[in-house]
Enzyme design. Structure first.
Site, PDB file in Angstrom:
ATOM      1  N   VAL A 127       0.838  -1.202   0.000  1.00 44.97           N
ATOM      2  CA  VAL A 127       0.000   0.000   0.000  1.00 44.97           C
ATOM      3  C   VAL A 127       0.872   1.252   0.000  1.00 44.97           C
ATOM      4  O   VAL A 127       0.604   2.214  -0.729  1.00 44.97           O
ATOM      5  CB  VAL A 127      -0.967  -0.006   1.194  1.00 44.97           C
ATOM      6  CG1 VAL A 127      -1.766   1.302   1.241  1.00 44.97           C
ATOM      7  CG2 VAL A 127      -1.917  -1.187   1.105  1.00 44.97           C
ATOM      8  N   ALA A 130       2.274   1.728  -3.387  1.00 50.24           N
ATOM      9  CA  ALA A 130       1.268   2.307  -4.282  1.00 50.24           C
ATOM     10  C   ALA A 130       1.139   3.808  -4.046  1.00 50.24           C
ATOM     11  O   ALA A 130       0.966   4.589  -5.001  1.00 50.24           O
ATOM     12  CB  ALA A 130      -0.072   1.621  -4.081  1.00 50.24           C
ATOM     13  N   TYR A 131       1.227   4.215  -2.796  1.00 51.45           N
ATOM     14  CA  TYR A 131       1.176   5.642  -2.456  1.00 51.45           C
ATOM     15  C   TYR A 131       2.346   6.392  -3.097  1.00 51.45           C
ATOM     16  O   TYR A 131       2.164   7.443  -3.731  1.00 51.45           O
ATOM     17  CB  TYR A 131       1.205   5.801  -0.933  1.00 51.45           C
ATOM     18  CG  TYR A 131       1.532   7.185  -0.441  1.00 51.45           C
ATOM     19  CD1 TYR A 131       0.579   8.198  -0.452  1.00 51.45           C
ATOM     20  CD2 TYR A 131       2.805   7.478   0.048  1.00 51.45           C
ATOM     21  CE1 TYR A 131       0.880   9.474   0.007  1.00 51.45           C
ATOM     22  CE2 TYR A 131       3.114   8.749   0.512  1.00 51.45           C
ATOM     23  CZ  TYR A 131       2.153   9.741   0.485  1.00 51.45           C
ATOM     24  OH  TYR A 131       2.461  11.000   0.943  1.00 51.45           O
ATOM     25  N   LEU A 132       3.564   5.856  -2.960  1.00 50.74           N
ATOM     26  CA  LEU A 132       4.734   6.513  -3.527  1.00 50.74           C
ATOM     27  C   LEU A 132       4.639   6.592  -5.048  1.00 50.74           C
ATOM     28  O   LEU A 132       4.976   7.623  -5.653  1.00 50.74           O
ATOM     29  CB  LEU A 132       6.004   5.769  -3.113  1.00 50.74           C
ATOM     30  CG  LEU A 132       6.381   5.837  -1.631  1.00 50.74           C
ATOM     31  CD1 LEU A 132       7.583   4.941  -1.361  1.00 50.74           C
ATOM     32  CD2 LEU A 132       6.676   7.266  -1.197  1.00 50.74           C
ATOM     33  N   LYS A 135       1.997   9.276  -5.972  1.00 53.63           N
ATOM     34  CA  LYS A 135       2.554  10.620  -5.785  1.00 53.63           C
ATOM     35  C   LYS A 135       3.574  10.938  -6.872  1.00 53.63           C
ATOM     36  O   LYS A 135       3.605  12.049  -7.415  1.00 53.63           O
ATOM     37  CB  LYS A 135       3.210  10.731  -4.402  1.00 53.63           C
ATOM     38  CG  LYS A 135       2.244  10.932  -3.254  1.00 53.63           C
ATOM     39  CD  LYS A 135       1.628  12.314  -3.297  1.00 53.63           C
ATOM     40  CE  LYS A 135       0.902  12.676  -2.028  1.00 53.63           C
ATOM     41  NZ  LYS A 135       0.195  13.978  -2.156  1.00 53.63           N
TER      42      LYS A 135
END
Length: 220
Positions: A127, A130-132, A135
């Site tokens: 997760v 996926a965030y990195l 962004k």
């Protein structure tokens, strides 16, 4: 001056809006949940209910019309899954950039994160990875826009400790922590300094007063 903050109820967005309102600027915050409006009002921020996961570019552009700058400080937040990292951390950022262009608002400041300019290391939680990636994709999209005077701010590990007003702000820094108070104060300073447009900047706690580090960046 009028500023619109996407993610107006976030822990950085609320701090930023309050700082702008305290000095006499008009600060508006885009929020998804109508129940959050009172939290903004009590800090002098004008709430605008707008769900960035379902809104159209034209709808968001209408909210941005007449603004001097837009700050994208929204995020899916802790506890959200992979899908919302894409729809908020990437998709909403792209939506707001499209809307800023349509509304003719050139100044566009993004709150990103350190480490988004490279593939997450092996073993990174899926997760968070996926965030990195979300962004990073949003940052790359914003950088490609000739119609925006963009700045991308990449804070280190965020804390809720009281701000010190002392930071390290540079194109590349070692990893470290930084308070949300200081992130908000740096955002105000970036908004006030047009010469910081076109830069991607890491931010951690450090030895230099915020006005001095912004002035040094403006001279480069």
């Amino acid at each position: 001056m009028r500023y619109v903050i996407a993610g107006g109820h976030g822990r950085i967005g609320l701090r930023l809006g309050a700082l702008l309102a305290e000095r006499g600027d008009e600060a508006a915050g885009l929020i998804r949940d109508p129940a959050q409006q009172s939290d903004l009002v009590e800090r002098g921020i004008r709430p605008i209910v707008c769900d960035l996961e379902t809104a159209t570019v034209a709808e968001v552009a209408g909210h941005l019309a007449g603004a001097d700058a837009v700050v994208f400080a929204a995020g899916a937040g802790p506890g959200s899954g992979i899908a919302r990292k894409d729809t908020v951390d990437r998709g909403a950022a792209t939506l707001c950039a499209d809307a800023a262009e349509q509304a003719g608002v050139r100044r566009f400041v993004v709150v990103s994160a350190m480490g988004t300019d490279r593939e997450p290391p092996a073993g990174t939680d899926e997760v968070f990875a996926a965030y990195l990636r979300a962004k990073g994709a949003a940052d790359a999209d914003v950088r490609s826009r000739a119609n925006l005077d963009w700045t991308i701010l990449c804070p280190g590990r965020l804390t809720d400790d009281p701000g010190t007003g002392l930071v390290t702000l540079a194109e590349h820094t070692d990893r470290g922590a930084v308070t949300r108070d200081d992130v908000a104060a740096v955002l105000v300073a970036l908004l006030d300094e047009p010469a910081t447009a076109g830069r991607t900047l890491d931010l951690v706690e450090g030895p230099t007063p915020i006005p001095e580090t912004i002035a040094a960046l403006a001279r480069r």
